[in-house]
Write a protein that holds these residues in place. Structure first.
Motif, short mmCIF file in Angstrom:
data_model
loop_
_atom_site.label_atom_id
_atom_site.label_comp_id
_atom_site.label_asym_id
_atom_site.label_seq_id
_atom_site.Cartn_x
_atom_site.Cartn_y
_atom_site.Cartn_z
N GLU A 1 -21.93 -21.88 21.84
CA GLU A 1 -22.10 -21.06 23.05
C GLU A 1 -23.58 -20.85 23.36
O GLU A 1 -24.01 -20.93 24.51
N THR A 2 -24.37 -20.61 22.32
CA THR A 2 -25.81 -20.44 22.51
C THR A 2 -26.43 -21.71 23.08
O THR A 2 -27.24 -21.66 24.01
N LEU A 3 -26.06 -22.86 22.54
CA LEU A 3 -26.59 -24.13 23.03
C LEU A 3 -26.20 -24.37 24.48
O LEU A 3 -27.01 -24.82 25.30
N ASP A 4 -24.95 -24.06 24.81
CA ASP A 4 -24.49 -24.22 26.20
C ASP A 4 -25.27 -23.32 27.14
O ASP A 4 -25.65 -23.72 28.25
N ASN A 5 -25.53 -22.08 26.70
CA ASN A 5 -26.30 -21.14 27.52
C ASN A 5 -27.74 -21.62 27.72
O ASN A 5 -28.29 -21.53 28.83
N LEU A 6 -28.35 -22.15 26.66
CA LEU A 6 -29.72 -22.65 26.78
C LEU A 6 -29.79 -23.86 27.70
O LEU A 6 -30.76 -24.03 28.44
N THR A 7 -28.75 -24.68 27.68
CA THR A 7 -28.70 -25.83 28.60
C THR A 7 -28.62 -25.33 30.04
O THR A 7 -29.31 -25.85 30.93
N ALA A 8 -27.79 -24.33 30.27
CA ALA A 8 -27.66 -23.76 31.63
C ALA A 8 -28.99 -23.18 32.09
O ALA A 8 -29.40 -23.37 33.24
N ILE A 9 -29.67 -22.48 31.18
CA ILE A 9 -30.98 -21.90 31.53
C ILE A 9 -31.97 -23.01 31.85
O ILE A 9 -32.68 -22.96 32.86
N LYS B 1 -33.08 -10.93 17.28
CA LYS B 1 -32.79 -10.00 18.36
C LYS B 1 -32.84 -10.75 19.68
O LYS B 1 -33.43 -11.81 19.81
N GLY B 2 -32.25 -10.15 20.67
CA GLY B 2 -32.38 -10.72 22.02
C GLY B 2 -31.10 -11.40 22.46
O GLY B 2 -30.09 -11.41 21.76
N ASP B 3 -31.18 -11.98 23.64
CA ASP B 3 -30.00 -12.53 24.28
C ASP B 3 -30.34 -13.90 24.86
O ASP B 3 -31.31 -14.05 25.57
N THR B 4 -29.54 -14.90 24.50
CA THR B 4 -29.75 -16.24 25.05
C THR B 4 -28.65 -16.61 26.02
O THR B 4 -28.35 -17.77 26.23
N SER B 5 -28.02 -15.59 26.60
CA SER B 5 -26.99 -15.89 27.59
C SER B 5 -27.66 -16.37 28.87
O SER B 5 -28.80 -16.06 29.16
N ALA B 6 -26.92 -17.17 29.63
CA ALA B 6 -27.47 -17.74 30.86
C ALA B 6 -27.73 -16.65 31.87
O ALA B 6 -26.93 -15.73 32.03
N PRO B 7 -28.88 -16.70 32.60
CA PRO B 7 -29.17 -15.70 33.60
C PRO B 7 -28.24 -15.83 34.79
O PRO B 7 -27.75 -16.90 35.08
N GLU B 8 -28.00 -14.70 35.46
CA GLU B 8 -27.13 -14.72 36.66
C GLU B 8 -27.87 -15.36 37.82
O GLU B 8 -29.06 -15.23 37.94
N ASN C 1 -31.46 -25.97 32.92
CA ASN C 1 -31.12 -26.63 34.19
C ASN C 1 -31.49 -25.80 35.41
O ASN C 1 -31.67 -26.34 36.50
N ARG C 2 -31.61 -24.48 35.23
CA ARG C 2 -31.95 -23.60 36.35
C ARG C 2 -33.44 -23.33 36.49
O ARG C 2 -33.88 -22.79 37.50
N LEU C 3 -34.19 -23.65 35.43
CA LEU C 3 -35.62 -23.34 35.46
C LEU C 3 -36.36 -24.18 36.50
O LEU C 3 -36.06 -25.35 36.70
N LYS C 4 -37.34 -23.55 37.13
CA LYS C 4 -38.19 -24.24 38.10
C LYS C 4 -39.53 -24.56 37.44
O LYS C 4 -39.89 -23.99 36.43
#
Length: 198
Positions: A157-165, A191-198, A167-170
């Motif tokens: 799940e962490t890897l999937d979230n980092l991929t989503a992030i 600590k912290g959160d690697t979930s994909a940003p909204e 792909n969204r980065l400019k």
């Protein structure tokens, strides 16, 4: 000092030969299939275990040749793994591979190997290879078991979230790397959160 250069090869794009149809041959064939069940693999041996034949029956990408090794079996091979109980055959295969510039691994004989097969930890898309520089496969196996117990199953799940992030980065490559480094720095502190940003 361990001077091995760690690489992950796409064995689906390589022609791999396994020499040996006994227990070691079965072990090496199983390791290859665990990495990529569709990899093209040829196994040659005068006698082939029933378990190997069963695997070949389940995987059409496996070719079995029930005969003694000959140098002709190396034609068009990219990678060779040797695991017979005949040291003379093992050395001959290694010499034939060297003459043809084919990478070869001879089981339990580090001096004849161009590469070692590592013990592997897998959690989804995360794969960690462990090497003891050929000193102790048993230690590598035990350390793999430790890591498997420590690493959470949620890593995918962490890897999937980092991929989503990602792909969204400019921005350019450097800017993206800086942002990803900032996001993943939380892993060091836990600590912290690697979930994909909204």
């Amino acid at each position: 000092m361990n001077t091995l250069f760690p690489v992950f090869v796409k064995i689906s794009q390589l022609q791999t030969l396994v020499v040996g149809g006994g227990y070691v041959g079965l072990e090496k064939l199983t390791a290859l299939l665990n990495a990529d069940a569709d990899a093209p693999i040829t196994l040659v041996a005068p006698e082939i275990r029933d378990e190997i034949r069963a695997l070949a029956g389940q995987h059409p990408n496996i070719t079995l040749i029930a005969e003694a090794y000959r140098p002709e079996h190396l034609a068009d091979r990219d990678l060779v793994i040797v695991g017979t109980n005949d040291k003379g055959v093992n050395r001959q295969v290694q010499q034939d591979c060297k003459a043809r510039k084919i990478l070869v691994n001879v089981a339990d004989t580090p001096d004849l190997c161009d590469f070692y097969l590592s013990s592997v930890v897998r959690k989804g898309d995360l794969k960690i290879a462990i090497s003891t520089n050929g000193k102790s496969p048993t230690f590598a196996k035990r350390f793999r078991e430790v890591l498997e117990d420590i690493l959470p199953d949620s890593l995918q799940e962490t890897l999937d979230n980092l991929t989503a992030i990602r792909n969204r980065l400019k921005g350019d490559f450097v800017q993206k790397m800086e942002k990803l480094n900032e996001i993943t720095s939380v892993m060091r502190s836990g600590k912290g959160d690697t979930s994909a940003p909204e």
